[in-house]
Scaffold this active site. Structure first.
Site, mmCIF file in Angstrom:
data_model
loop_
_atom_site.group_PDB
_atom_site.id
_atom_site.type_symbol
_atom_site.label_atom_id
_atom_site.label_comp_id
_atom_site.label_asym_id
_atom_site.label_seq_id
_atom_site.Cartn_x
_atom_site.Cartn_y
_atom_site.Cartn_z
ATOM 1 N N SER A 36 0.848 -1.182 0.000
ATOM 2 C CA SER A 36 0.000 0.000 0.000
ATOM 3 C C SER A 36 0.889 1.240 0.000
ATOM 4 O O SER A 36 1.704 1.411 -0.907
ATOM 5 C CB SER A 36 -0.963 -0.042 1.188
ATOM 6 O OG SER A 36 -1.993 0.890 1.033
ATOM 7 N N HIS A 93 -7.835 -5.341 -0.918
ATOM 8 C CA HIS A 93 -6.736 -4.692 -0.220
ATOM 9 C C HIS A 93 -6.608 -5.169 1.223
ATOM 10 O O HIS A 93 -5.521 -5.153 1.789
ATOM 11 C CB HIS A 93 -6.971 -3.178 -0.231
ATOM 12 C CG HIS A 93 -5.747 -2.365 0.007
ATOM 13 N ND1 HIS A 93 -4.879 -2.007 -1.006
ATOM 14 C CD2 HIS A 93 -5.243 -1.816 1.132
ATOM 15 C CE1 HIS A 93 -3.902 -1.279 -0.503
ATOM 16 N NE2 HIS A 93 -4.091 -1.151 0.793
#
Length: 690
Positions: A545, A663
């Site tokens: 990320s 995610h």
């Protein structure tokens, strides 16, 4: 190893002119995931990856050991409501944690098991909130990792669903009113009511009455405000006070309002400003004693706790109760008032190690400390809403799976309340915290985890994040333990941009100061090499990320310093990142390419735009997730194509593109597969053979 040729990827002559700068984007066509050409390229990358990873030695060994260490399971802290409490637990064989309740008679029942909802393992439980009496439960689930939560309501006694789905509830808090008849929540506007491309934004706060159509929900707040705002909403235990907060995207500041629901209607609360337009974060806790406790970093970057009357919540009425510490960061608190001398428990992190102090509730005087199991991480302190003398907190460290500890303020003792249910043999490791100096002279800390008795330059993974005020603290990790047990070293750098030293530390690594984060990582690598822990040909970096942006910038700025890179779910095209996923909510952290000055910051390090032909880059594996609605995988796709074109070394550039995963949360088996591939790749390119 005989390597297949990279899949062909055309380079288009696409150039944007931004603020007088020519910005090439030869792989923009990869932004269209529905284009048959993009799909063909991804399929070819998948074939290449499968061939490469199949030949990696030790992959099966890594997979087996990670899976074994994950059989520890996990357990979460209890949430008390009425005569019940609720908690999460994952047993050794489960793919997802299950939500349980314990009834007043002590009977334990499973309330929500994601695998029963969906045996494929693709459904995740995103959030849950029982009502104040423990009779109803609001919960949110999503499918395939897209985090597009649907909200439901369950009758706790029977387990039957009484409401839902209510869609567009991603990241929605739920604030129940007493009696369980209604709650405040946050929901996005319908796609038909917002401009195209802005469907992920435009949140509003609503009041919903259970059993009534959502078409009749009353909009309470958010009309006409910033499109990227996130809203928080909470109702005090007695139902009198409503608080609403608003943050522009992930900005480290919020506006805050309160309303007295005894003096105004639930459908039309008369909101009073607590703070507005102030560069600080503040939250409120309405005490059972009638006082208002204020948790804030206003004029206190490591945070403080103040107290006031709820009728006068503004800053000029605040009185310091727990002032800012000169070193530790204040992280949490709980009030225990069923005592002759009521106390406040205050959680701190000192150089990323957790501790809890005990204070007199009236004066704030420190009168003791809470015993903790070791030098690790404490995850939240909770008490019974109706008060009491007990508190619960989560604890973990590098070799301890999550546990829940119970503190008794009457005896001053801490005891184990619940352990992770699986028995695993954890390998012995040593953990050392070191201080090193970054490029501008700033001292930075790093945790180095290794196998006892090993010496000399060893294969090492350096991990970092450095953003959004998130702290890197000790915790149980099957991947780290597996790597260290095999003879490697795992180092975690507490870079600027994180929260280890409070909000000033965060801001020293955001916006115009983002390069500090990359410099801190380079300096960590150089320290590991200079002290003999590792060598350039044995050093890998890993991040995901915002940490994927970190390692993407690192490999383009200092390709000579690293042998291998794992870059997961990354942001890499920093010129166009705002146009995809939730990118527009992060311009408060990175800056916006629409503004000349901020474009210059982004352009100075944007990894995709700093790939240069003829450079020997480290071996690099990109791992991305097709259902990721936060960070679009196009970042990694474009960067992968650019690096494969530019690579001058005999080191692979690979793309691991995973379908039906997002995610965040995922099934355990998917976690095992991903971690095994990553460790096997890094072992191959750093020389780890143990």
């Amino acid at each position: 190893m005989t390597r297949q040729p990279y899949p062909p990827a055309r380079r288009d002559d696409v150039v944007d002119e931004l603020h007088g700068t020519s910005v090439p984007d030869p792989y923009r066509w990869l932004e269209d995931s529905d284009d048959p050409v993009t799909k063909e390229w991804l399929e070819a990358q998948e074939s290449l990856f499968a061939a490469e990873v199949k030949a990696l030695p030790g992959r099966e060994r890594f997979r087996e050991r990670i899976a074994e260490l994950l059989k520890s399971g996990s357990v979460g802290a209890p949430v008390w409501r009425g005569g019940r409490h609720f908690f999460m637990r994952r047993t050794p064989e489960q793919e997802h944690a299950v939500l349980y309740t314990v009834d007043p008679d002590g009977t334990e029942r499973a309330l929500l098991d994601p695998m029963r909802l969906d045996p494929t393992g693709l459904t995740t439980l995103d959030a849950w909130q029982p009502d104040k009496e423990g009779r109803l439960l609001a919960y949110q689930i999503s499918v395939g990792g897209d985090e597009e939560s649907n909200l439901y309501v369950m009758d706790v006694a029977t387990g039957t669903r009484v409401e839902g789905p209510i869609d567009r509830c991603r990241y929605s808090p739920v604030a129940w009113l007493p009696g369980g008849e209604a709650f405040y929540y946050v929901r996005r506007l319908p796609a038909t009511e917002v401009p195209q491309g802005e469907e992920q934004f435009h949140r509003r706060v609503y009041l919903h009455r259970v059993g009534v159509s959502t078409e009749d929900d009353v909009m309470i707040f958010g009309h006409g405000m910033e499109k990227t705002n996130y809203y928080g909403v909470a109702v005090s235990r007695d139902g009198r006070w409503l608080q609403i907060s608003a943050s522009r995207g992930t900005a480290p500041r919020n506006d805050l309002w309160v309303a007295d629901l005894h003096a105004s209607a639930h459908e039309a609360p008369e909101l009073v400003v607590v703070q507005e337009g102030v560069d600080a974060q503040t939250g409120l806790h309405f005490g059972r004693d009638g006082l208002l406790y204020v948790f804030t970093d206003r004029d206190a970057p490591r945070s403080r706790i103040c107290v006031t009357d709820p009728a006068t919540p503004q800053v000029e009425h605040w009185r310091d109760l727990i002032p800012q510490d000169p070193e530790a960061v204040l992280s949490d608190f709980a009030i225990l008032d069923d005592l002759d001398r009521p106390v406040m428990l205050v959680g701190w992190t000192r150089h990323a190690i957790s501790e809890i102090s005990v204070h007199d509730l009236r004066s704030g005087e420190r009168i003791g400390s809470v015993p903790t199991p070791g030098l690790g991480t404490i995850g939240g302190i909770s008490e019974r809403p109706e008060g009491g003398h007990e508190a619960w907190f989560g604890y973990t460290d590098n070799t301890t799976p999550p546990t829940i500890q119970r503190y008794d303020a009457r005896t001053g003792e801490t005891t184990l309340w619940a352990a992770s249910p699986g028995a695993v043999e954890v390998p012995p490791v040593t953990a050392e915290q070191v201080v090193y100096r970054s490029a501008d002279g700033t001292d930075v800390r790093m945790l180095i985890i290794s196998k006892p008795g090993t010496e000399g330059p060893r294969p090492t993974i350096l991990y970092g994040y450095g953003g959004f005020g998130i702290s890197m603290t000790p915790g149980y990790s099957a991947s780290i333990l597996t790597w260290v047990e095999a003879g490697g070293v795992y180092a975690i750098a507490q870079l600027r941009g994180g929260g280890e030293r409070g909000e000033d530390w965060h801001r020293a690594g955001m916006l115009a100061h983002k390069q500090n984060v990359f410099d801190d990582l380079h300096a960590a690598a150089e320290h590991l090499i200079a002290t003999g822990v590792t060598a350039p040909d044995r050093l890998a970096i890993s991040g995901g990320s915002n940490g994927g942006l970190l390692v993407g910038a690192a490999l383009t700025q200092r390709p000579d310093l690293y042998a291998a890179v794992v870059c997961s779910a990354p942001l890499l095209d920093m010129v166009r990142y705002e146009q995809f996923g939730l990118g527009a909510t992060w311009n408060v952290e990175y800056g916006s390419a629409e503004k000349p000055e901020e474009f210059a910051w982004l352009w100075s390090y944007s990894p995709y735009h700093h790939v240069r032909e003829g450079v020997p880059y480290p071996a690099t594996m990109f791992t991305v997730f097709q259902s990721d609605t936060r960070v679009h995988p196009l970042h990694a796709w474009k960067m992968c194509a650019a690096l494969q074109h530019a690579q001058a070394a005999d080191r692979p550039i690979l793309l691991r593109n995973e379908a039906e995963t997002g995610h965040g949360a995922r099934a355990v088996s998917k976690t095992v597969e991903l971690a095994a591939d990553q460790l096997a790749f890094l072992a191959r390119h750093t020389g780890l053979t143990g």
